[in-house]
Design a protein around this motif. Structure first.
Motif, PDB file in Angstrom:
ATOM      1  N   UNK A   1       7.744   0.326  -5.572  1.00 56.69           N
ATOM      2  CA  UNK A   1       7.358   1.460  -6.404  1.00 56.69           C
ATOM      3  C   UNK A   1       6.022   1.167  -7.063  1.00 56.69           C
ATOM      4  N   UNK A   2       5.193   2.185  -7.176  1.00 55.44           N
ATOM      5  CA  UNK A   2       3.892   2.025  -7.818  1.00 55.44           C
ATOM      6  C   UNK A   2       4.068   1.704  -9.292  1.00 55.44           C
TER       7      UNK A   2
ATOM      8  N   UNK B   1      -3.543   0.814 -10.066  1.00 51.19           N
ATOM      9  CA  UNK B   1      -2.129   0.954  -9.715  1.00 51.19           C
ATOM     10  C   UNK B   1      -1.760  -0.159  -8.743  1.00 51.19           C
ATOM     11  N   UNK B   2      -0.609  -0.783  -9.001  1.00 50.07           N
ATOM     12  CA  UNK B   2      -0.122  -1.847  -8.137  1.00 50.07           C
ATOM     13  C   UNK B   2       0.949  -1.300  -7.197  1.00 50.07           C
ATOM     14  N   UNK B   3       0.799  -1.618  -5.899  1.00 48.41           N
ATOM     15  CA  UNK B   3       1.770  -1.204  -4.893  1.00 48.41           C
ATOM     16  C   UNK B   3       2.417  -2.467  -4.319  1.00 48.41           C
ATOM     17  N   UNK B   4       3.614  -2.830  -4.788  1.00 49.64           N
ATOM     18  CA  UNK B   4       4.243  -4.080  -4.368  1.00 49.64           C
ATOM     19  C   UNK B   4       5.137  -3.906  -3.144  1.00 49.64           C
TER      20      UNK B   4
ATOM     21  N   UNK C   1       1.040   3.288   2.715  1.00 58.49           N
ATOM     22  CA  UNK C   1       0.206   4.326   3.336  1.00 58.49           C
ATOM     23  C   UNK C   1       0.418   5.680   2.677  1.00 58.49           C
ATOM     24  N   UNK C   2       1.680   5.986   2.363  1.00 56.94           N
ATOM     25  CA  UNK C   2       1.981   7.298   1.813  1.00 56.94           C
ATOM     26  C   UNK C   2       2.202   7.310   0.315  1.00 56.94           C
ATOM     27  N   UNK C   3       1.937   6.204  -0.343  1.00 56.95           N
ATOM     28  CA  UNK C   3       2.153   6.132  -1.791  1.00 56.95           C
ATOM     29  C   UNK C   3       1.034   6.875  -2.519  1.00 56.95           C
TER      30      UNK C   3
ATOM     31  N   UNK D   1      -3.831   2.231   4.077  1.00 56.79           N
ATOM     32  CA  UNK D   1      -3.250   2.664   2.808  1.00 56.79           C
ATOM     33  C   UNK D   1      -4.295   2.993   1.754  1.00 56.79           C
ATOM     34  N   UNK D   2      -5.566   2.899   2.116  1.00 55.28           N
ATOM     35  CA  UNK D   2      -6.620   3.184   1.145  1.00 55.28           C
ATOM     36  C   UNK D   2      -6.607   2.215  -0.019  1.00 55.28           C
TER      37      UNK D   2
END
Length: 401
Positions: free
Chosen positions: A141-142, A150-153, A170-172, A209-210
């Protein structure tokens, strides 16, 4: 104020955004991984406890670096612990050291050594009470990193995963104007960075995922995979033929879409190096010792020394003396003499015994050592026995080895 008091005050200081080189509006953080607290070093005898404590001391070094560099966040990309069932003291030791830096937020994901499972170490840690500045990311979860990022773990829930757990990034969706940072533990596909478990990660995940930066763990060496993808390596080296000295990465990103500026900082106290040397004469030994003694910081050096070649008995005895002195000078010296052969001269044999039972024994051992019909283990045993016989007879004669 004494020096100890000043040191303690700096440890507890909050991050100063006015630290040298800090740019207003930039995101600055430290990327680290693979602490593996509790890792055993059983082969090192009485030195084991020193190496285990060095891994804990590296956490304090990271905290001080974060404060000095104005890095408000430390990202730990998995394997904080060496096992998913540590003793309670081992579980709490790194958390307590992170607690000592209240101005730094520590963000942790599970890796393949300390993967998250029900009633496992991370649930135990939460039940015991986490420091307020330690944030466990146990679900994909972001999470906000301050106001700008923002951290995407991608936490691991088992030792080995078949699927790429970073794919969800990718879709977060994240708010416009936010720096996107991924945090994962695994092996990048097609790059040769094979980890201890499967856990595949696409080499172009950052692009897909940018992400402005993808912080990885599992590879025990600092390694850039792509423009925005890095392995930090371990902060305290733990094996030969891997990372020579422990490091972390200081990362600065001025804004979304801006390239990350990455700087490696040494955090490890010990250096682990492997070196190969070929010896063929007594004259080579002086040069070998001179080169090794010229290496920096010998008391904190661990060395695996692979020796090849052929020496007579006199030179082999001299080598043993020099290696004993170097072993005392270094933190750890591990010589490998398997490929170093002994061929006694006539003078060597006469020093053992000119014409008697010991001379006969020496001749028998020499013939066995040179017998190509025997296996390498038998020939090696004969060589070692010959060396020991030589040393014993020299000692009995009161000669220096």
């Amino acid at each position: 104020m004494g020096s100890c008091a000043r040191f303690r005050q700096r440890n507890l200081a909050a991050v100063d955004p006015r630290a040298p080189g800090f740019h207003a509006g930039a995101m600055r953080f430290i990327h680290t991984a693979d602490w593996q607290i509790g890792k055993p070093f059983r082969n090192f005898g009485e030195k084991e406890s020193v190496l285990r404590q060095a891994r804990l001391a590296a956490i304090e070094t990271i905290g001080r670096l974060a404060v000095a560099e104005g890095a408000a966040h430390v990202l730990v990309a998995g394997d904080l612990h060496d096992t998913e069932a540590p003793a309670q003291k081992t579980l709490l030791e790194p958390l307590e050291r992170m607690r000592n830096f209240p101005g730094v937020a520590w963000h942790v994901i599970p890796g393949n050594h300390d993967y998250h499972r029900g009633n496992g170490l991370w649930d135990r840690a939460r039940a015991l009470g986490l420091p307020g500045n330690v944030h466990l990311h146990l679900t994909p979860e972001a999470a906000a990193l301050g106001d700008d990022a923002v951290l995407l773990p991608a936490p691991l829930r088992r030792k080995s995963e078949v699927n790429d757990l970073t794919e969800w990034m990718d879709g977060a969706g994240t708010a416009a104007g936010k720096i996107r940072i991924g945090l994962a533990h695994g092996s990048v596909q097609g790059f040769g960075a094979s980890g201890e478990a499967n856990n595949p990660i696409a080499a172009d995940r950052a692009r897909r995922a940018g992400l402005d930066y993808l912080a990885l763990g599992d590879w025990h060496g600092t390694l850039q995979v792509g423009p925005a993808t890095w392995y930090a390596g371990t902060p305290e080296a733990d094996r030969f033929n891997s990372q020579e000295v422990g490091q972390v990465l200081l990362v600065e990103i001025s804004g979304p879409g801006s390239p990350a500026r990455v700087t490696a900082h040494r955090t490890g106290a010990y250096r682990w190096i492997s070196q190969a040397e070929q010896l063929s004469a007594a004259a080579d030994l002086e040069g070998l010792e001179r080169r090794l003694r010229a290496l920096p910081d010998l008391p904190n050096l661990l060395m695996r020394l692979d020796l090849t070649g052929t020496l007579d008995l006199t030179a082999r005895a001299d080598l043993a003396r020099r290696l004993a002195a170097l072993e005392a000078a270094m933190f750890w010296l591990e010589p490998d003499l398997e490929a170093l052969h002994v061929r006694p001269t006539l003078a060597d044999l006469e020093k053992i015994d000119f014409d008697g039972v010991l001379r006969e024994a020496a001749e028998t051992l020499r013939l066995q050592a040179e017998n190509a019909g025997l296996g390498p283990v038998e020939r090696r045993r004969a060589e070692e026995a010959l060396v020991q016989l030589y040393l014993l007879t020299r000692d009995s004669h009161g000669e220096a080895a």
